[in-house]
Design a protein around this motif. Structure first.
Motif, PDB file in Angstrom:
ATOM      1  N   GLY A 196       0.820  -1.217   0.000  1.00  0.00           N
ATOM      2  CA  GLY A 196       0.000   0.000   0.000  1.00  0.00           C
ATOM      3  C   GLY A 196       0.850   1.262   0.000  1.00  0.00           C
ATOM      4  O   GLY A 196       2.061   1.208  -0.155  1.00  0.00           O
ATOM      5  N   TYR A 197       0.178   2.378   0.164  1.00  0.00           N
ATOM      6  CA  TYR A 197       0.878   3.666   0.111  1.00  0.00           C
ATOM      7  C   TYR A 197       1.937   3.736   1.207  1.00  0.00           C
ATOM      8  O   TYR A 197       1.730   3.247   2.321  1.00  0.00           O
ATOM      9  N   ASP A 198       3.057   4.362   0.882  1.00  0.00           N
ATOM     10  CA  ASP A 198       4.173   4.460   1.825  1.00  0.00           C
ATOM     11  C   ASP A 198       3.927   5.649   2.757  1.00  0.00           C
ATOM     12  O   ASP A 198       4.343   6.774   2.492  1.00  0.00           O
ATOM     13  N   LEU A 199       3.232   5.376   3.847  1.00  0.00           N
ATOM     14  CA  LEU A 199       2.693   6.448   4.690  1.00  0.00           C
ATOM     15  C   LEU A 199       3.757   7.381   5.240  1.00  0.00           C
ATOM     16  O   LEU A 199       3.525   8.576   5.400  1.00  0.00           O
ATOM     17  N   GLN A 201       6.200   8.676   3.908  1.00  0.00           N
ATOM     18  CA  GLN A 201       6.559   9.744   2.973  1.00  0.00           C
ATOM     19  C   GLN A 201       5.663  10.970   3.134  1.00  0.00           C
ATOM     20  O   GLN A 201       6.082  12.084   2.817  1.00  0.00           O
ATOM     21  N   TRP A 202       4.432  10.773   3.562  1.00  0.00           N
ATOM     22  CA  TRP A 202       3.516  11.914   3.707  1.00  0.00           C
ATOM     23  C   TRP A 202       3.948  12.806   4.860  1.00  0.00           C
ATOM     24  O   TRP A 202       3.747  14.019   4.817  1.00  0.00           O
ATOM     25  N   PHE A 203       4.482  12.200   5.910  1.00  0.00           N
ATOM     26  CA  PHE A 203       4.778  12.969   7.129  1.00  0.00           C
ATOM     27  C   PHE A 203       6.187  13.574   7.102  1.00  0.00           C
ATOM     28  O   PHE A 203       6.426  14.602   7.730  1.00  0.00           O
TER      29      PHE A 203
END
Lengths: 476, 476
Positions: A196-199, A201-203
């Motif tokens: 899934g999305y590489d969380l 990276q958002w933070f």
């Protein structure tokens, strides 16, 4: 909520129940160090400074804030340069300091990973890695006081990006408290994971506007066996670019640092910083501080370097060059580079620009922009230096010598900065290479980012922090 | 919209007006190659296959789809392993093939960047880089037909991750068509840029569920000057881990590949693949394929290697070792590694698991999981090999030898996979290290990802693709 109101009193009492009496600071004098930009350029006004000691406490505080409609300004070492870690609006936010989250939770020297809590200073992490003969390569001027949470939230750069990348590249996973007060835990330190999305990276690089980073798994590296530090003299930025390419071809990943220093910078340092002295018998337009950190023995690398340097001289690319023969000499070379900011400050006020352009366009950028400046603001002095290997220049300008009576049409300071950032934009560059946006560069965001980019950012901000309580007034 | 309806006819006509008559395929026979999983394991049913030739055409098609409420399945080389690039629901989506977006737009050898359109094959990009004496290090079995758009959308791994990272780490910027049909362009190839959220990170690894990658700036590297390939024999995975650490300490970033091969794999290859032969006089529990790509001359690196190998033997870590003395011998070593999948296929059906655990826990994971399997499913044979340096194993299992009459309580195939993935979960690992989720591993997502992680993913999906038209039925 206003200070002194019943609601406010209840909220504070609840915070104190979570963190303990002394870790919810409301005393004006005690709050001040947290509320002030570290150079004293600005001061915010927080409802309180809250210092949780665990991730669980952070989550509890976030939920209290959510319920009481109080904003949160996360703060690490408060060493940033763009007003990212102090409140903008008065009496609407708490400062959530991570400084009590300061444990190294785990160190895996076989797996080359380290789990640090957000409030660990960068220096403490470097030290913990070194104790098991490992390297954590992030290195910054403020490493003694900046925290890894802040480094991650601003995706900090530093002096070894050429070899090891930015902070983002040094992180394998995060623990984050979301705006909803939930805890996202991804601290297993996997080198590969496509579920899934590489969380994380958002933070990373979100400056605390999407959630609060409370811990991170960091990549460690083997300690290089040898270090060669050279100071080179060149006649032009074109020659520097050529040497950068050749050094990359010659040394590959061992090429760790490639810093450009213009003559003005060298002159300022020699003039203002005691204990520095010129390395070369005559001044040159540019110097390069180059470092190779290798896994072959020093003698071998030094021999390869000497051959390489001879070739550069024969090709007329290099005017002169000195390979440091002792740690003291290497340190002296580094001091020339690292004293530039201090020397500039002593010389008087200057306009700072932390810009990046594509590496191959640096010479053209410098030439064109200096030319434009000299015609639009005669007397302005460019103090140009920085991480050429990363395309990142500190393209600072002193306007003290501009004679306003002689040249009344000269750009004012704001105009100078605008000219430089417009140039950066024309070159497809960045108006904030390593310092971030904070509250200070939001106007530039609106000016230079595309509407498509901004609307994507706003959509994600809205999705992850619908109430807008995470570090409001920063980035967007 | 149903096939044959007026609306459908209008929609197709509009697509044809954008891309040209022959690039909107509706013929059942012609569509089939795009609709079928490449191993023939599944076939989707698309409204049409559309092949735009430019980013502008992609954006036009996306807006037509949005207006007509038609979903989009982006497709590159269609070489994925998790049903990510074919439609799930019948007659609701078009396949948008990027194969006509196949230009290398720019190559900057000074800046070490290359701009490729999404439909470029990986091999074409490697070739373009090599032509200017540069390396694009991503390397996969399917490199002749997979596309860079697919590599980015799945964050592909491969054989040089230890040194160069995953595809995410090789990308400096993207051009993306959003679900709204807008074009996000960030193709300047900056090494440092901290101006707001790093948008490319959202789209990399998102398997086309948030937007369509149409082009990318990729990092190039200098070509290493020498390559040393060794095949090592060890008695245990613990010894392999120890050697991995020592090799990292000795060679630093020059250590490019560290692949583990269990004895079962070697036996299968020697038995089923013509032209292969044993390197060692006797079989060993594990072999390691190790590669060093260095910037010092081969002779120097080989001499360092020989010393290093002697030390390993003296320390009883290494049973035997051979350094390839020719390219042909190195290729033969690689063939042993790369033929495992083919040999397995020839030996009969097996259950595949693309898993990762923290590098330092690999020996423990293998031992525990093999033990559990032998007790829960006697006769199951583990075929374990993979990128040990990245913590990524292909932990495959053949259950053909399980005698169901003797062991009626033995786990069935589904139970075996569940056991392995549960073990991975206990070790803090990943049930999909490099293959992604697609339509195939969504159940595992729901089982193993935390509710917090899933809800963050859903929130961002909702924010960036509110109509749910981008690759529906994948990941979430």
């Amino acid at each position: 909520m206003t200070q002194g109101s019943l609601l406010y009193t209840d909220f504070l009492a609840a915070c104190r129940a979570v963190c303990g009496e002394q870790f919810v600071i409301t005393d004006t004098a005690e709050k001040q160090i947290f509320e002030s930009e570290w150079r004293g350029r600005q001061k915010g006004d927080a409802l309180a400074v809250v210092l949780p000691a665990s991730t669980r406490e952070v989550a509890d505080i976030v939920r209290l804030c959510r319920d009481a409609n109080v904003a949160i300004v996360p703060q690490g070492g408060n060493t940033g340069l763009v007003l990212g870690s102090i409140p903008t609006a008065p009496q609407t936010a708490i400062i959530l300091s991570t400084r009590r989250l300061n444990r190294v939770r785990q160190l895996d020297s076989d797996g080359n990973t380290l789990i640090a809590e957000a409030g660990c200073t960068l220096a403490a992490i470097q030290q913990a890695a070194a104790e098991v003969n490992r390297l954590f390569p992030l290195s910054l001027a403020s490493e003694g006081s900046c925290t890894i949470g802040g480094n991650l939230s601003t995706n900090a750069g530093g002096t070894a990006v050429l070899r090891y990348g930015n902070t983002r590249d040094l992180c394998l996973g995060l623990e984050v408290v979301t705006a909803n007060g939930e805890i996202l835990t991804q601290l297993h330190g996997l080198r590969k994971d496509n579920t899934g999305y590489d969380l994380k990276q958002w933070f990373i690089g979100a400056e605390g506007t999407l959630g609060i980073i409370t811990a991170a798994v960091l990549k460690l590296y083997p300690q290089p066996r040898s270090r060669c530090t050279a100071l080179l003299a060149v006649q032009s930025a074109e020659d520097a670019l050529h040497i950068l390419r050749l050094a990359g071809d010659q040394f590959g990943p061992a090429l760790t640092t490639f810093e450009l220093i213009s003559r003005v910078c060298t002159d300022l340092v020699l003039q203002h910083i005691p204990g520095t002295r010129a390395v070369f018998a005559q001044p040159y337009p540019y110097q390069i501080l180059l470092e190779i950190s290798d896994f072959h023995p020093s003698a071998h690398t030094a021999a390869v370097w000497e051959d390489f340097q001879q070739n550069l001289i024969q090709a007329n690319l290099l005017a002169d060059g000195v390979l440091a023969t002792s740690v003291a000499q290497a340190d002296a070379f580094w001091k020339l580079r690292e004293s530039i900011s201090e020397a500039q400050a002593k010389a008087g006020r200057n306009l700072k620009h932390d810009i990046a352009v594509p590496v191959s366009r640096i010479p053209e950028f410098i030439k064109q922009t200096e030319h434009l400046l000299s015609s639009r603001c005669p007397g302005a002095q460019v103090v140009c230096f920085g991480h050429m290997g990363d395309g990142n220049l500190h393209f600072n300008v002193s306007t003290q010598a501009v004679d306003r009576q002689l040249t009344p049409d000269a750009l004012n300071d704001e105009g100078v900065s605008r000219l430089i950032h417009d140039q950066v934009h024309v070159f497809g560059g960045s108006f904030s290479a390593e310092h971030g946006i904070g509250a200070m560069k939001r106007d530039d965001m609106l000016r230079y980012k595309s509407e498509t980019a901004l609307s994507l950012m706003r959509a994600v901000k809205q999705a992850l922090d619908p109430a807008g309580m995470m570090n409001p007034g920063k980035i967007l």
